[in-house]
Write a protein that holds these residues in place. Sequence first.
Motif, short mmCIF file in Angstrom:
data_model
loop_
_atom_site.label_atom_id
_atom_site.label_comp_id
_atom_site.label_asym_id
_atom_site.label_seq_id
_atom_site.Cartn_x
_atom_site.Cartn_y
_atom_site.Cartn_z
N ALA A 74 30.74 35.07 42.89
CA ALA A 74 31.81 35.76 42.16
C ALA A 74 32.35 36.94 42.97
N ILE A 75 31.47 37.67 43.61
CA ILE A 75 31.90 38.81 44.44
C ILE A 75 32.68 38.31 45.65
N ARG A 77 34.51 35.70 45.90
CA ARG A 77 35.84 35.26 45.49
C ARG A 77 36.82 36.42 45.34
N SER A 78 36.31 37.60 45.06
CA SER A 78 37.20 38.75 44.89
C SER A 78 37.58 39.40 46.22
N ARG A 79 36.86 39.08 47.29
CA ARG A 79 37.16 39.63 48.62
C ARG A 79 37.97 38.61 49.41
N ARG A 80 39.04 39.05 50.02
CA ARG A 80 39.92 38.17 50.79
C ARG A 80 40.08 38.71 52.21
N GLN A 107 42.41 41.81 53.25
CA GLN A 107 42.61 42.65 52.07
C GLN A 107 42.26 44.10 52.38
N VAL A 123 38.22 46.93 45.87
CA VAL A 123 37.87 45.96 44.84
C VAL A 123 36.68 46.50 44.06
N ARG A 124 36.76 46.42 42.74
CA ARG A 124 35.64 46.84 41.89
C ARG A 124 35.10 45.63 41.17
N ILE A 125 33.80 45.53 41.13
CA ILE A 125 33.12 44.42 40.48
C ILE A 125 32.44 44.95 39.22
N TYR A 126 32.70 44.33 38.09
CA TYR A 126 32.09 44.74 36.83
C TYR A 126 31.22 43.61 36.31
#
Length: 114
Positions: A4-5, A7-10, A13, A17-20
Amino acid sequence: MTQAIARSRRYGQEKKVRIYHFAALRTIDVDILEYRHKRTGGITSAKSTIRMPSKPLTAREKTKLVKDEQGSMALVPISWLGDADIRKSLGVEETAEHFTSLINFSATFEDAEE
């Protein structure tokens, strides 16, 4: 969680990015969160009233979701709850069992190593 983490990093970029992580109390989500997070220190929000000990553990261990008197929550190593001084500095009760669900994992799942 790692997937999941990732997928949020590109690539390329530049924005922060904040992961909750969300978990509803008294559900299996809490049990899974505690089981999967083995840490040397605690996790809490920046605005939390819980203050973590300055010295981290030497080895990673299972964690427990706890709540202090002001309602702030943190994910802390289990051994911290066994130490009265650390428990007092965290502002949590002696036991935090009532913050987990009523669901018990099978012995196979509890003993499994990652």
